[in-house]
Design a protein around this motif. Structure first.
Motif, PDB file in Angstrom:
ATOM      1  N   GLU A 499      37.834  68.270  74.041  1.00 41.10           N
ATOM      2  CA  GLU A 499      36.394  68.529  73.919  1.00 41.10           C
ATOM      3  C   GLU A 499      35.971  69.657  74.854  1.00 41.10           C
ATOM      4  O   GLU A 499      35.148  70.518  74.487  1.00 41.10           O
ATOM      5  N   GLU A 500      36.560  69.704  76.034  1.00 35.05           N
ATOM      6  CA  GLU A 500      36.210  70.758  76.988  1.00 35.05           C
ATOM      7  C   GLU A 500      36.696  72.126  76.501  1.00 35.05           C
ATOM      8  O   GLU A 500      36.017  73.147  76.669  1.00 35.05           O
ATOM      9  N   VAL A 501      37.866  72.137  75.867  1.00 32.99           N
ATOM     10  CA  VAL A 501      38.371  73.389  75.310  1.00 32.99           C
ATOM     11  C   VAL A 501      37.481  73.848  74.159  1.00 32.99           C
ATOM     12  O   VAL A 501      37.236  75.050  73.992  1.00 32.99           O
ATOM     13  N   VAL A 502      36.989  72.921  73.352  1.00 30.30           N
ATOM     14  CA  VAL A 502      36.049  73.274  72.278  1.00 30.30           C
ATOM     15  C   VAL A 502      34.827  73.962  72.864  1.00 30.30           C
ATOM     16  O   VAL A 502      34.344  74.971  72.321  1.00 30.30           O
ATOM     17  N   MET A 505      35.765  77.434  73.653  1.00 30.26           N
ATOM     18  CA  MET A 505      35.951  78.217  72.428  1.00 30.26           C
ATOM     19  C   MET A 505      34.607  78.587  71.799  1.00 30.26           C
ATOM     20  O   MET A 505      34.409  79.715  71.348  1.00 30.26           O
ATOM     21  N   VAL A 506      33.677  77.651  71.766  1.00 32.49           N
ATOM     22  CA  VAL A 506      32.366  77.926  71.175  1.00 32.49           C
ATOM     23  C   VAL A 506      31.638  78.992  71.997  1.00 32.49           C
ATOM     24  O   VAL A 506      30.966  79.873  71.444  1.00 32.49           O
ATOM     25  N   HIS A 586      44.227  74.459  76.093  1.00 34.44           N
ATOM     26  CA  HIS A 586      43.657  75.791  76.278  1.00 34.44           C
ATOM     27  C   HIS A 586      44.642  76.859  75.822  1.00 34.44           C
ATOM     28  O   HIS A 586      44.274  77.823  75.123  1.00 34.44           O
ATOM     29  N   GLU A 587      45.894  76.688  76.196  1.00 32.22           N
ATOM     30  CA  GLU A 587      46.915  77.657  75.802  1.00 32.22           C
ATOM     31  C   GLU A 587      47.137  77.636  74.298  1.00 32.22           C
ATOM     32  O   GLU A 587      47.370  78.681  73.675  1.00 32.22           O
ATOM     33  N   SER A 604      36.472  94.906  79.681  1.00 36.41           N
ATOM     34  CA  SER A 604      37.350  93.917  80.295  1.00 36.41           C
ATOM     35  C   SER A 604      37.976  92.945  79.326  1.00 36.41           C
ATOM     36  O   SER A 604      38.670  92.033  79.735  1.00 36.41           O
ATOM     37  N   GLY A 605      37.767  93.124  78.033  1.00 40.12           N
ATOM     38  CA  GLY A 605      38.329  92.179  77.088  1.00 40.12           C
ATOM     39  C   GLY A 605      37.509  90.909  77.056  1.00 40.12           C
ATOM     40  O   GLY A 605      36.496  90.777  77.747  1.00 40.12           O
ATOM     41  N   PRO A 606      37.938  89.948  76.255  1.00 38.34           N
ATOM     42  CA  PRO A 606      37.178  88.701  76.115  1.00 38.34           C
ATOM     43  C   PRO A 606      37.127  87.944  77.426  1.00 38.34           C
ATOM     44  O   PRO A 606      38.139  87.849  78.132  1.00 38.34           O
ATOM     45  N   PRO A 607      35.967  87.455  77.783  1.00 36.55           N
ATOM     46  CA  PRO A 607      35.848  86.756  79.067  1.00 36.55           C
ATOM     47  C   PRO A 607      36.667  85.476  79.073  1.00 36.55           C
ATOM     48  O   PRO A 607      36.699  84.740  78.099  1.00 36.55           O
ATOM     49  N   VAL A 608      37.346  85.231  80.171  1.00 39.76           N
ATOM     50  CA  VAL A 608      38.122  83.992  80.333  1.00 39.76           C
ATOM     51  C   VAL A 608      37.265  82.988  81.080  1.00 39.76           C
ATOM     52  O   VAL A 608      36.681  83.319  82.117  1.00 39.76           O
ATOM     53  N   PRO A 609      37.152  81.762  80.598  1.00 41.10           N
ATOM     54  CA  PRO A 609      36.282  80.777  81.258  1.00 41.10           C
ATOM     55  C   PRO A 609      36.767  80.474  82.663  1.00 41.10           C
ATOM     56  O   PRO A 609      37.958  80.305  82.895  1.00 41.10           O
ATOM     57  N   THR A 610      35.829  80.480  83.581  1.00 37.99           N
ATOM     58  CA  THR A 610      36.160  80.199  84.978  1.00 37.99           C
ATOM     59  C   THR A 610      36.124  78.700  85.204  1.00 37.99           C
ATOM     60  O   THR A 610      35.188  78.159  85.782  1.00 37.99           O
ATOM     61  N   HIS A 611      37.164  78.037  84.747  1.00 35.97           N
ATOM     62  CA  HIS A 611      37.220  76.574  84.823  1.00 35.97           C
ATOM     63  C   HIS A 611      38.095  76.159  85.996  1.00 35.97           C
ATOM     64  O   HIS A 611      39.134  76.782  86.246  1.00 35.97           O
ATOM     65  N   PRO A 612      37.723  75.139  86.771  1.00 31.49           N
ATOM     66  CA  PRO A 612      38.517  74.722  87.930  1.00 31.49           C
ATOM     67  C   PRO A 612      39.969  74.437  87.590  1.00 31.49           C
ATOM     68  O   PRO A 612      40.838  74.556  88.443  1.00 31.49           O
ATOM     69  N   ARG A 613      40.266  74.021  86.345  1.00 32.19           N
ATOM     70  CA  ARG A 613      41.624  73.620  86.009  1.00 32.19           C
ATOM     71  C   ARG A 613      42.488  74.788  85.580  1.00 32.19           C
ATOM     72  O   ARG A 613      43.660  74.625  85.267  1.00 32.19           O
ATOM     73  N   THR A 614      41.903  75.993  85.447  1.00 27.14           N
ATOM     74  CA  THR A 614      42.697  77.159  85.047  1.00 27.14           C
ATOM     75  C   THR A 614      43.116  77.945  86.267  1.00 27.14           C
ATOM     76  O   THR A 614      43.749  78.959  86.177  1.00 27.14           O
TER      77      THR A 614
END
Length: 614
Positions: A499-502, A505-506, A586-587, A604-614
């Motif tokens: 759900e968090e990856v969704v 993605m959204v 996520h991968e 800079s290309g598509p933004p990567v989510p700044t998530h604590p787990r990444t």
């Protein structure tokens, strides 16, 4: 005689009835799961069904409960009307067990070890055991078993109070004249037995009161046989009324069959007694002063003999019940069996009622999931027939939701066991979530229809993005199905990382959609609809997350009031299992999504989510 003697009599009666109710409720609650499995295994063999009905009723101490449950099983399509007939006859025999227990009143406690089995000893022993189990609560069913023991003790305490009061009241001759009138007028005795049984809604209780009254002495067999026979009719009328409420034709026929059976049983007993009396074969018994044991034996013999005589002819009574109760008018609804299973007759037996809720909820989930998949397909290739199917199924989902919600509300008031309460709390939450899944499918369907009517199509890039989103949503729905269907906590834990990856993605899909709009690669009309679809798909994953949380809370009740803290700890990287599952998802999905993009931000290309787990 004084008013205090009368109060003592009715006070004893109140204790007796309450004790019987408490003991019966406890027995039904403790054995409801086994009861359901046993009754579902009944075959077309009427002898096996008869033995099952007798055994079940002997355990739960209520023929009314057995027959009403049987009616509910027939209504749910679990067993057929014909399969139920033997159970009904067996239930009428099984109810005599209570009278055999009450005959312990006749034991003479002066004979040493027999004193252990007299009511005056059993009552306090049962009460001590019951209150000890309830107060210590050392094991899972301690409270239920304790209630059964306390009910048993209260029942015998009430009997002792009644017999003591009857002994005093019998001294003034009131009972002598009453019993004499019953002996000389069997019709009056029959009416008295039927009336009392109808009021008390229990043949066992009525027979038990008669056994207590026999302690006064002077009660002859000729005065009580008609009372016993009348009890049969009074009890089955109440049962038939319960079976009739909100039931389909075959379920109503169960109640009618029970009345027909007891009418035939009544006629058979009365005719046989009159014939053998004329032949002089029961002259000695006719004038015999009865006690509790003779009353119990008379009731048992009447029921067993009549069952053996009538059992071979049940098909005739079945045909008559079908003539009396006409077939239901055909109702076209693919979930009719699930709706019929939400029968009020099951509410007194939690295992059956909860199973009916489970089946209906699972049907809701499958219907909602099917609608989601169909609606998503319409975004690629719109088909009006499929859209109509989605709307028709949505009406079924809403109907199931309404019926289950109402049933849960009725059932909640009857549940006492903590594990039953945990289940109903989960069902109360997921019925709302499953209905929402159907609503989001309808929203997506309406968006697809809007695009079709405007003759607008989503871009290939948008469709490619939705393909990846559909894939992860399918995985989430798989985990949600396993979570609810199997009460699979591991599957429930898997939902939240996906759900968090969704959500991630959204977010990127919205940003890239805005980029396409700014470059004129997507029309404003299609863009608005695309954003609506993203919103509904994100809400689908959120809803599945709620189903997972409801299941986890059922297994771990301590989390029920700490859901916010639980989710917060997950989303801030404090759970290693969650972190690992999130990174894997996520991968697999987010990275695929970014690789599909035709248009990327210029610097800079598509933004990567700044998530604590990444």
């Amino acid at each position: 005689m004084s008013i205090f003697d009368v109060l003592s009599l009715f006070g004893g009666l109140a204790l007796f009835l309450y004790g019987m109710r408490l003991m019966g409720d406890g027995l039904k609650e403790s054995s409801s799961g086994t009861l359901k499995r046993a009754m579902e295994m009944v075959t077309n063999n009427p002898v096996k069904a008869f033995l099952l009905g007798a055994a079940v009723t002997a355990v739960i101490q209520s023929s009314t409960a057995t027959i009403v449950i049987t009616s509910g099983l027939v209504a749910a399509g679990i067993i057929t009307l014909r399969q139920s007939l033997g159970i009904i006859i067996g239930a009428n025999v099984g109810t005599t067990v209570t009278g055999q227990i009450i005959r312990l009143l006749d034991l003479d406690g002066s004979a040493g070890w027999l004193k252990m089995f007299t009511p005056s000893t059993l009552a306090p022993v049962a009460l001590i055991i019951g209150i000890t189990l309830i107060m210590t609560n050392r094991f899972r069913n301690a409270k239920t078993i304790g209630n059964i023991a306390i009910g048993f003790g209260i029942l015998f305490t009430g009997l002792l109070n009644m017999t003591s009061a009857v002994d005093v009241l019998s001294e003034n001759g009131v009972f002598d004249s009453l019993f004499a009138s019953l002996g000389s007028n069997p019709l009056l005795g029959y009416a008295a037995g039927a009336g009392v049984a109808f009021i008390l809604q229990s043949s066992s209780a009525t027979i038990g009161i008669l056994q207590a009254l026999s302690a006064s002495g002077g009660l002859m067999w000729k005065a009580i046989y008609a009372v016993i026979v009348g009890v049969y009719l009074g009890d089955c009328v109440t049962t038939a009324i319960v079976c009739y409420i909100g039931a389909r034709a075959d379920a109503r026929r169960v109640g009618i069959f029970n009345i027909l059976y007891n009418l035939v049983k009544t006629a058979l007993v009365v005719i046989t007694v009159l014939i053998v009396k004329q032949m002089g074969l029961i002259d000695a018994l006719w004038e015999t002063e009865v006690n509790s044991g003779i009353i119990a034996d008379t009731n048992t013999v009447f029921n067993i003999v009549c069952a053996l005589v009538i059992l071979p002819f049940v098909s005739l009574l079945e045909k008559l019940s079908c003539r009396i109760v006409k077939d239901d008018q055909a109702v076209e609804n693919k979930y009719k069996d699930k709706l019929d299973a939400l029968n009020p007759a099951f509410i007194s037996t939690p295992a059956l009622a909860l199973r009916s809720c489970y089946d209906a909820l699972l049907a809701m989930f499958y219907a909602s999931r099917s609608n989601i998949e169909k609606a998503s397909a319409l975004l690629r290739n719109y088909d009006e027939k499929t859209a109509e199917e989605i709307n028709a199924e949505e009406e079924n989902i809403d109907l199931l939701a309404d019926r289950v919600s109402n049933y849960i509300a009725q059932l909640s008031a009857e549940l006492n066991a903590s594990y039953h309460v945990a289940i109903i709390n989960q069902y109360y939450k997921v019925v709302v979530e499953f209905e929402r899944l159907g609503d989001y499918a309808t929203n997506i369907c309406e968006t697809a229809r809007d695009l079709y009517r405007k003759d607008v199509k989503l871009s290939e890039t948008a469709i490619s993005e939705l393909d990846v989103l559909d894939e992860i949503l399918c995985r989430i729905l798989d985990e949600t199905e396993k979570t609810f269907r199997n009460r699979d906590v591991d599957a429930a834990y898997n939902i939240e990382p996906y759900e968090e990856v969704v959500d991630d993605m959204v977010d990127i899909m919205r940003k890239n959609h805005l980029s396409r709009l700014s470059k004129g690669l997507c029309s404003v009309t299609a863009g608005t609809d695309f954003m609506d679809v993203l919103h509904d798909m994100e809400r689908i994953s959120d809803t599945c997350s709620n189903v997972g949380l409801a299941t986890i809370a059922r297994v771990h009740p301590e989390l029920a009031d700490q859901a916010h803290d639980y989710i917060y700890n997950l989303h801030t990287g404090k759970d290693e299992y969650f972190n690992l599952r999130y990174r894997d998802a996520h991968e697999k999905y987010y990275d695929r999504l970014t690789n599909l993009l035709d248009e990327k931000p210029e610097k800079s290309g598509p933004p990567v989510p700044t998530h604590p787990r990444t």
